[in-house]
Design an enzyme around this catalytic site. Structure first.
Site, short mmCIF file in Angstrom:
data_model
loop_
_atom_site.label_atom_id
_atom_site.label_comp_id
_atom_site.label_asym_id
_atom_site.label_seq_id
_atom_site.Cartn_x
_atom_site.Cartn_y
_atom_site.Cartn_z
N ASP A 1 -24.01 -24.96 -11.85
CA ASP A 1 -22.95 -23.89 -11.70
C ASP A 1 -22.83 -22.68 -12.88
O ASP A 1 -21.88 -22.08 -13.26
CB ASP A 1 -21.27 -24.10 -11.79
CG ASP A 1 -21.00 -24.49 -10.21
OD1 ASP A 1 -21.75 -24.29 -9.05
OD2 ASP A 1 -20.02 -25.08 -9.98
N ASP B 1 -21.82 -36.98 -15.52
CA ASP B 1 -21.96 -35.66 -16.24
C ASP B 1 -23.20 -35.34 -17.16
O ASP B 1 -24.11 -36.28 -17.19
CB ASP B 1 -20.81 -35.56 -17.13
CG ASP B 1 -19.32 -35.35 -16.52
OD1 ASP B 1 -19.51 -35.01 -15.21
OD2 ASP B 1 -18.09 -35.53 -17.06
N ASP C 1 -24.08 -34.92 -20.04
CA ASP C 1 -24.62 -35.71 -21.33
C ASP C 1 -24.67 -37.08 -20.99
O ASP C 1 -24.76 -37.92 -22.04
CB ASP C 1 -23.43 -35.26 -22.36
CG ASP C 1 -21.89 -35.90 -22.11
OD1 ASP C 1 -21.64 -35.25 -20.86
OD2 ASP C 1 -21.24 -36.40 -22.62
N ASP D 1 -11.08 -36.09 -10.03
CA ASP D 1 -11.23 -37.51 -10.06
C ASP D 1 -10.32 -38.45 -9.57
O ASP D 1 -10.30 -39.10 -8.94
CB ASP D 1 -12.11 -37.93 -11.30
CG ASP D 1 -11.60 -37.40 -12.68
OD1 ASP D 1 -10.20 -36.94 -12.21
OD2 ASP D 1 -12.12 -37.28 -13.56
#
Length: 534
Positions: A136, A195, A197, A289
């Site tokens: 995004d 994610d 990282d 989540d």
């Protein structure tokens, strides 16, 4: 009458008494203190003591459960059916389920290579693994870099797709939802979320997927986060202490007692059928989540937490990024609690005690009371009782209970036990923002749906991000770019209370107040964590 100059008229009891403005204010204070201030402040003390007892009981309960789990509970592979999935020469890879890996990104210049590289190295048949990079990003340069990285891995035979949207509707939830709409996803049974990282080990799927394959009532398997930059600065050490308790105790207790806990948004594997049955991803709060986890649990699905399965990740190392993250993590659950409490109460698919656990323990005590009592009691009410000595605070409430809670909170990170006192002061500072965020969430005020992506610097061990020019120590002799006025305001308030206690007090609270003043002041100037020079 025309020659009479106007004068300030005092009540008859003060007739003839000439006062300065300060004297008048002092008399007004004395008039309202006994009938108004003292009762209200004493009531606030009682409420805070009640919240402290609620939090203490919750911590003791979880402490007892975690001890029982460690001593007597069976390991997950003994409690649930678990059989490793092996390569078969005759069947080939057909005995492996098709797994979808989703990597949501937003301008992840420093870390985009980490998760893409790690997921591309997962030990799973290449024809049974699909990787989606859901980008995004609004920076054209970053988008081009991410797309080229995907093409590089695709040229090596990895089934990886680069996916973008025209807008960021729904933020992360919207991206994940859009990814599941692709036609090829209908062949996938499970979806793993990382994610940008996060760096899973090659055997991540082989250690987690079998639980889902052999236990059709399990919807989610959650792995533990391991922090590669926890030693970077004092800010990351403090975060490690809080999150280690969350994973070591809270997640383990929820998994062992009710097979329910909040999905952490990453490093977890979902059964796609469970996501669909629960209604899919929703963007009505900033904790999509947790929202999905609660809805799936209310439909009877079970969750499993694997504390031994760890995934490397990065902690926010700038105070600004950490504050935004904590706002989202505090506001979102409170807002979700507001939206779902009646749905939980009316639900008929789960046991009564599980409802009690979700409403009281999971939401009310941990997501609301824990923040409120820390801020209201130790940063507002207790300092005010110094200015109003008529209000008494029992020593068990001001010293013994917080000491026990602090000791119980420290079990997650034994290596940082020497930082426990600094952690208390830091948590008190952050409780200001968490309390504000929970109120915004509960009342669905202005920033209830604010979503700011946590900035990552790629500064952890093994990270290849751009850390050149990144300084790890505060600029004590330079003013920050932006003052945190809330922290500075409370620093001034606590300093005044500390000075008053030093002169007039009897409990020696000034020692704590001066130290807490320094913590608020340092945070107000942004002198904590690493920073990126402007």
């Amino acid at each position: 009458m025309d020659g009479v100059s106007p004068k300030f008229v005092l009540p008859e009891t003060f007739d003839g008494v000439k006062m300065e403005i300060t004297g008048q204010l002092g008399m007004i204070w004395e008039l309202v203190k006994a009938p108004v201030i003292v009762p209200l402040l004493q009531l606030a003390v009682y409420i805070c003591l009640l919240m402290s007892l609620m939090l203490l009981c919750e911590r003791v309960y979880m402490g007892i459960v975690i001890v029982l789990v460690k001593l007597f509970w069976k390991k997950p592979d003994k409690r649930y059916k678990f059989e490793p999935i092996h390569d078969d020469e005759e069947l080939g890879s057909s005995n492996f389920p098709v797994v979808l890996v989703q990597i949501p990104m937003f301008n992840e210049r420093e870390v985009y290579k980490l998760s893409i590289g790690a997921t591309s190295g997962l030990s799973w048949p290449s024809d049974r693994l699909v990787i989606q990079v859901l980008d995004d990003s609004t920076d054209p340069t970053v988008k081009q870099m991410v797309e080229m990285e995907c093409q590089r891995w695709a040229s090596k035979g990895i089934n990886i797709t680069y996916q973008i949207r025209e807008n960021r509707v729904g933020y992360k939830a919207g991206a994940l939802k859009e990814g599941l709409k692709r036609s090829y996803v209908k062949h996938c049974e499970y979806v793993v979320i990382f994610d940008a990282d996060f760096q899973p080990e090659p055997d991540f799927l082989r250690r987690s997927i079998p639980f889902l394959v052999h236990n059709p009532n399990i919807a989610l398997v959650q792995a533990r986060w391991r922090f590669v930059n926890s030693d970077e600065c004092l800010l990351t050490r403090m975060q490690e202490m809080s999150l280690d308790y969350h994973f070591t105790v809270e997640q383990e207790v929820g998994s062992s007692t009710h097979a329910f806990f909040g999905f952490n948004g990453t490093a977890g594997i979902w059964r796609i059928a469970a996501i669909n049955e629960a209604g899919g991803w929703k963007d009505r709060t900033t904790v999509e989540d947790m929202d999905l986890a609660v809805r799936a649990s209310l439909r009877g699905w079970k969750f499993l937490y694997l504390g031994d399965l760890q995934v490397k990740s990065e902690l926010p190392s700038t105070f600004r990024a950490f504050r935004f993250q904590q706002h989202r993590w505090s506001c979102g659950p409170a807002n979700l609690f507001r939206k779902m409490i009646m749905e939980i109460i009316r639900n008929k698919k789960v046991r009564f005690w599980k409802k009690v656990y979700v409403i009281y323990s999971f939401f009310f005590v941990r997501k609301v009371i824990a923040h409120w009592v820390t801020f209201c009691f130790y940063c507002v009410v207790l300092p005010l009782t110094i200015l109003v000595p008529e209000v008494k605070v029992p020593i068990w409430g001001s010293v013994y209970i917080p000491s026990i809670i602090t000791i119980l909170n420290s079990v997650g990170t034994p290596r940082s036990i020497h930082l426990l006192f600094y952690w208390i002061l830091f948590e008190n500072v952050m409780s200001l923002h968490r309390t504000k965020a929970t109120l915004i969430g509960l009342f669905e005020a202005g920033r209830a749906n604010e979503w700011v992506v946590t900035a990552k610097l790629g500064s952890g061990q093994g990270a290849k991000g751009n850390t050149k020019g990144l300084k790890k120590f505060p600029r004590f002799f330079k003013l920050p770019d932006r003052l945190n006025t809330l922290e500075l305001g409370f620093a001034a308030f606590l300093f005044v209370c500390g000075c008053y206690d030093y002169v007039h007090g009897k409990n020696n609270y000034f020692i704590y107040l001066f130290l807490q003043t320094m913590s608020f002041f340092i945070s107000g100037l942004g002198w904590i964590g690493t920073y990126v020079p402007s």
